[in-house]
Design an enzyme around this catalytic site. Structure first.
Site, PDB file in Angstrom:
ATOM      1  N   ASP A  93       0.822  -1.154   0.032  1.00  0.00           N
ATOM      2  CA  ASP A  93      -0.002  -0.104  -0.082  1.00  0.00           C
ATOM      3  C   ASP A  93       0.878   1.283   0.127  1.00  0.00           C
ATOM      4  OD1 ASP A  93       0.884   0.184   2.727  1.00  0.00           O
ATOM      5  OD2 ASP A  93      -1.057  -0.261   3.455  1.00  0.00           O
ATOM      6  N   SER A  94       0.290   2.398  -0.117  1.00  0.00           N
ATOM      7  CA  SER A  94       1.038   3.540  -0.234  1.00  0.00           C
ATOM      8  C   SER A  94       1.449   4.248   1.039  1.00  0.00           C
ATOM      9  CB  SER A  94       0.289   4.632  -0.821  1.00  0.00           C
ATOM     10  OG  SER A  94      -0.873   5.066  -0.032  1.00  0.00           O
ATOM     11  N   PHE A  97      -3.069   5.386   4.283  1.00  0.00           N
ATOM     12  CA  PHE A  97      -3.911   4.808   5.086  1.00  0.00           C
ATOM     13  C   PHE A  97      -3.561   4.785   6.598  1.00  0.00           C
ATOM     14  CE2 PHE A  97      -6.933   1.873   7.186  1.00  0.00           C
ATOM     15  CZ  PHE A  97      -8.275   2.236   7.033  1.00  0.00           C
ATOM     16  N   ASP A 267      -7.410  -7.798   0.040  1.00  0.00           N
ATOM     17  CA  ASP A 267      -6.853  -8.059   1.294  1.00  0.00           C
ATOM     18  C   ASP A 267      -7.480  -7.590   2.434  1.00  0.00           C
ATOM     19  OD1 ASP A 267      -6.529  -4.887   0.976  1.00  0.00           O
ATOM     20  OD2 ASP A 267      -5.565  -5.326   2.779  1.00  0.00           O
TER      21      ASP A 267
END
Lengths: 376, 376
Positions: A93-94, A97, A267
Site C-alpha cells: 500500500d502507499s 491509510f 486484502d
C-alpha cells in the site's frame, strides 16, 4: 510468469471475472486474496505455510516498514522479498491509510503529509513521490498511489476535496513511478459514499491509463450495502482489461458479493487478526474457539480440509490453547483461517470457470447459514 | 522400542554415560534433553518441529495440566499424547514444584498439600497418590514421585525434614504406581546443599528399587559449584544400571558438566523461554537479537546449522521481528534454541561413544568462549 506486468481475463460469469496477473516474480490467480504481512511477516505464520495454503501474493504495509526496519535498510538487505523470505509477488500500500489512522500530529497539504511515528514519535514526511520511492526501495511488484482516505460519514465537500487531491497525487505517483515493465502502479478510486464522486474518480483514473485500479475508502465502517452500491457504480467505469482491487475487504460474504460486481483482488487483516483472537473461519461459518462447548470436543474444525490446522487438531485442544493464551493457538487458527480464505478463492475461481458462480456461491452461503456442527 | 521400560548403558567415558531408555512409545537416546511442554504445548512450536530437531521425549507439567484443561478431561480425550499430538514418550513432573512456586494459600502436611489455583483460585488437593493418579490419567510414560523441594538457603533441619518427607512420599508413590511394565516412576533425591542428606536420600531411594532416579532441588538459585558438588556426592550412590535425571537443568555448560558427573537426562525452560525473549543459543554462545549490532546484518545465526531458523533467516530480520514483538520472532528463536540444545546432546552422545567426551566438550566450550561473529 512474464517479464512484463500483464493481466488477462480468462473467463467471466456475469460480472465475475476469472483472471491471471503475470509478472516476473510469479502469477496471481484472480479473484485473489492477499494475506496481510504488515511488518514483513504474516503474523504467527511461516512464509512456507502462507505459500502452502495457496497464496500467490501478499501485501506489505509501507507505513509500518518505513518506520521499522526502514525502507533504505530493507533495500540494503536486498528488498522485502529477500528480507521476509517471500520470493513471490508483493503488493504494497502507499502508507497513506495508516498515516491517517495510526500516526500522531499529522498535517496534510497539497504536497503531502507530515506526521510522527506511533512507535517513537520520530518525524516523517510522505509525499506521492516519497511513497513511490519507498515502495521501490521495498522492491514491491504492485505499488499503490498515495491517496487521502476520509473517514465516513463526511460532508460531500470534504469527500470531493480528498478525492480531487487523490487524483492529483495519482498523476504525481504515475510520473514518479515512470516506466517499469515488470511492475505496476495502481490508482485508487475515492469518492466516499457518493456515486457521482466515485464515477468522477474512476473516470479520471481510467484516463491516466494505469496498469490497475483499486477501490479505496470502503470497508471503513459503512454498511455492506453502501460498499456494494459504490462497486456497482465504480466497476462499470473502470476498463475491463485491467485488474480491480478492493482494498481492505473483507469477510467471506463481502468477497463473494464483490467478486459478483467485478472485483479481482482483496486484502484484509480479518483472517489473521481473528486467528489471534480465537476465531476460526470454516465452511460452516465462523467458530469461536473460546466457547466452552468445544472444551471436550475431540472433533477437528473441519475433517475435510487439506489444512493440518483444520483437520488434525481437536477443538478441545484448540479451545485449551486459546483459553491458555498459548502462541500455538494463534499459529493454528491463523493457519486455518488463511487456508479457508484461499480455499474459498479457489472455489470462487473454479465456479467462474464452470459458469456456476451464482449457484456455487449460493451453496457456500447456505453452508455458512446452516452453521457449525451440533454440540456432541 | 520395547514393551517394557528398560535402560541400557551403551558406552561410558569417565563418568559420562551414553545410554538408551526404551519403552512402548519410543526410545530415548541419553544423555537426553527434554523440551518443556508446560500446558500440552512446547511454546511457539509445532510438535513436528520439536520432533524434527531431534527430541525423543518431552516433559509435561502436571500442575499446569491438572488446572487446565484438567487431568480427567485429558484422559477422556485420549491422554496427553493424543491431546497434544505427540505420540512419543512423555515425562511428567509430580506437580509438587509448581504447587510450591506458583499456587496460592498452600498448606503442606504429612498426607499431602492443599492449594488454590493461580488461575482462578479454585481449591485443589495433591497427595502422593493423587499425583500418580493424575500422571496416569495423562498417560505419562515416565512419572515422578511427589516431593517437597525447599528453597535454598534453608536450615539443615528444614532440608532434612523435607527430604525425609519426600522419602516417605516416594514409598507411597511407588505403591500407588504399582506394576506398570511399559512405564516408570522415578524417585527424586533431595537434601539441599548438604552432602550427608543427599547421600541419605539417594541411598534410601536406591533401596526402594525404582526404575529411575532424579536429582531435585538444584538449579534453584545456588551457585553452579554447589550443584556440581551435590552431583559428585549423589551419583556414586545411585545404581549404575538406572537412568539419572537432573531436574530443571540447565545452561549448555551446566549440561556438559552434569553429564561429566553421570547424569543422563535434563529438562529446562531456558531454550524455549530465551527464545521468547530474543535470545539465541548458538555454537558461538548466546546471542541477543535485540542488540542493534544485528540490525543490518544479512548473515544467519549459524550458516552451518541444519535448522532453517538458524541457517535461512538473516540476523537483521530476526532483530526486526524481536524489536517489533512479532510472533515469528519467538517461533524462530525457540526453534533455533531447541535445535541447538538437541545438536549439543547429539554431539555429547557421539563424543562419549568415541571416547572423546572431555576433548570434544572442551572444544565446544572453547567455541562459546570465542564468542559470536565479529560485527560486519
Amino acid at each position: 510468469m512474464s517479464d512484463e506486468f500483464t493481466f488477462k481475463v480468462l473467463a467471466t460469469d456475469g460480472k465475475a471475472r476469472r483472471g491471471e496477473i503475470s509478472m516476473p516474480r510469479g502469477t496471481v490467480r484472480t479473484p485473489a486474496f492477499m494475506p496481510v504481512g504488515t511488518g514483513g511477516t504474516v503474523k504467527a505464520m511461516y512464509m512456507d505455510q502462507v505459500r502452502g495454503v495457496g497464496a500467490d501474493i501478499i501485501l506489505g504495509n509501507t507505513y509500518h516498514l518505513m518506520l521499522r526496519p526502514g525502507a533504505e535498510r530493507v533495500a540494503r538487505l536486498g528488498g522485502l522479498h529477500e528480507f521476509a523470505r517471500w520470493p513471490w509477488p508483493i503488493l504494497t500500500d502507499s502508507g497513506g491509510f495508516q498515516v491517517m489512522s495510526l500516526s500522531k500530529l499529522r498535517k496534510l497539504n497539497e504536497s503531502g503529509v507530515t506526521f510522527r511515528s506511533h512507535i517513537d514519535g520520530a518525524p516523517y514526511e510522505m509525499s506521492p513521490e516519497r511513497s513511490i520511492e519507498i515502495q521501490g526501495l521495498l522492491d514491491s511488484d504492485i505499488q499503490m498511489q498515495l491517496d487521502e482516505c476520509v473517514a465516513l460519514p463526511a460532508t460531500e465537500k470534504e469527500i470531493a476535496r480528498a478525492m480531487e487531491l487523490s487524483l492529483r497525487w495519482a498523476e504525481r505517483c504515475k510520473t514518479a513511478f515512470g516506466e517499469q515493465p515488470g511492475r505496476a502502479m495502481f490508482g485508487i478510486v475515492q469518492g466516499g459514499d457518493i456515486p457521482a464522486l466515485r464515477e468522477r474518480s474512476a473516470g479520471a483514473l481510467k484516463d491516466m491509463g494505469l496498469k490497475g485500479y483499486a477501490v479505496g475508502g470502503l470497508a471503513v465502517g459503512e454498511p455492506q450495502a453502501v460498499m456494494l452500491d459504490m462497486l456497482d457504480v465504480t466497476c462499470p467505469v473502470l476498463p475491463q482489461e485491467k485488474p480491480r482491487y478492493l482494498m481492505g475487504v473483507g469477510t467471506p460474504d463481502d468477497i463473494i458479493k464483490s467478486v459478483a460486481r467485478g472485483i479481482d483482488m482483496f486484502d484484509c487483516v480479518m483472517p489473521t487478526r481473528a486467528g489471534r483472537h480465537g476465531l476460526a473461519y470454516t465452511r460452516r461459518g465462523k467458530v469461536n474457539l473460546r466457547n466452552a462447548r468445544h472444551a471436550d470436543d475431540p472433533r477437528p474444525l473441519d475433517e475435510e480440509s487439506d489444512c493440518p490446522a483444520a483437520r488434525d487438531y481437536s477443538r478441545a485442544y484448540l479451545h485449551h490453547l486459546v483459553k491458555s493464551g498459548e502462541a500455538l493457538g494463534s499459529m493454528l487458527l491463523t493457519w486455518n483461517n488463511l487456508a479457508y480464505y484461499q480455499t474459498l478463492m479457489a472455489d470462487i475461481r473454479g465456479s467462474i470457470e464452470a459458469g456456476r458462480f451464482v449457484e456455487r456461491t449460493g451453496e457456500i452461503a447456505q453452508a455458512w447459514a446452516e452453521g457449525d456442527l451440533p454440540v456432541l
